[in-house]
Design an enzyme around this catalytic site. Structure first.
Site, PDB file in Angstrom:
ATOM      1  CD  GLU A 181      -2.263   1.018   2.751  1.00  0.00           C
ATOM      2  OE1 GLU A 181      -3.518   1.521   3.016  1.00  0.00           O
ATOM      3  OE2 GLU A 181      -1.756   0.342   3.867  1.00  0.00           O
ATOM      4  CE  LYS A 231      -7.306   0.816   3.991  1.00  0.00           C
ATOM      5  NZ  LYS A 231      -6.164   1.495   4.500  1.00  0.00           N
ATOM      6  CB  CYS A 259      -3.650  -1.670   4.927  1.00  0.00           C
ATOM      7  SG  CYS A 259      -2.837  -1.456   6.388  1.00  0.00           S
TER       8      CYS A 259
END
Length: 259
Positions: A40, A112, A150
């Site tokens: 990320e 995300k 994440c």
């Protein structure tokens, strides 16, 4: 097939980050990897997400992604990396993973959806959640990969939706914020997602101090096959699609579950 994990120590120098990605992609290709995954915020990162992130954001056809595509094409390897993508909302960007094939063509992108508003952080102040919760799966080197970022790791339903969509390997591209028990949680959650979905999980993370490092590859039985430790680096490892199929026969959860 063979995949590589590229553990970076990204900072605010975008060109330096791209140069590190280039070096690691070259090394992964030399080691026979068909795909290399980076964390990320691979191309721009700092300890706290602030207004500089939307300021440096670019569209997916901008110079940063053009260079990532060029790196993939130059080394003949599929490549996944986290970028900061422009959004249609002033002052906010998307936290996006983008995948390129060995010919440089874009295979997929994932914005995300679970933003890190926890542990005193407020990612959503400057980052916009992806508008779609549809699982993002793409094929490279004969395997099907699912994309997660994440904090998504704490939401098991996303991993399950990726497995339902055909993913055999989950790429969890992360910059896992340090803190009490955070490394232990990182390791446990990657293993849990692998076991409960009978998939490989490749958790690739930023190195300390901005993150915890410990990029890992977990097999479908929950065995940690690789751990990159704390330093930046890249390593390639074999994954077996036959192992995925065998474990899914040993534990036929997808046929047995009751919703």
């Amino acid at each position: 097939m063979r995949i590589a994990l590229g553990q970076l120590e990204s900072g605010t120098d975008i060109q330096a980050n791209l140069a590190a990605i280039d070096r690691f992609a070259a090394e992964a290709a030399r080691d026979g990897a068909a795909l290399v995954a980076f964390p990320e915020y691979a191309t721009y990162e700092k300890k706290t997400v602030d207004a500089s992130f939307p300021a440096v954001a670019e569209p997916l056809d901008g110079p940063v992604c053009q260079e990532l595509a060029s790196i993939a094409r130059r080394h003949g390897i599929a490549l996944v990396a986290g970028v900061v993508e422009t959004s249609d909302e002033p002052g906010k960007a998307y936290n996006t993973l983008v995948a390129f094939g060995p010919d440089g063509g874009r295979l997929a992108f994932y914005r995300k959806i679970h933003l890190f508003d926890a542990q005193g952080f407020g990612e959503s102040t400057f980052i916009k959640p992806g508008p779609s919760t549809d699982p993002v799966v793409f094929e490279a080197g004969g395997a099907r990969f699912g994309l997660m970022t994440c904090y998504d790791l704490r939401f098991p339903e996303l991993a399950r939706s990726l497995a339902d969509a055909g993913a055999e390997v989950l790429l969890v591209c992360s910059s896992w914020v340090p803190g009490t028990h955070k490394t232990e949680q990182w390791l446990a959650l990657n293993a849990a997602r692998a076991i409960e979905n009978s998939v490989y999980v490749a958790g690739v993370c930023q190195a300390p101090p901005v993150s915890v490092g410990r990029s890992i590859l977990v097999d479908p039985m929950g065995v940690v096959e690789a751990d990159l430790g704390l330093e930046p680096g890249v390593q390639a490892f074999d994954v077996s699609l036959e192992t995925v199929a065998r474990v899914r026969e040993l534990f036929p959860m997808f046929r047995q579950r009751r919703l």
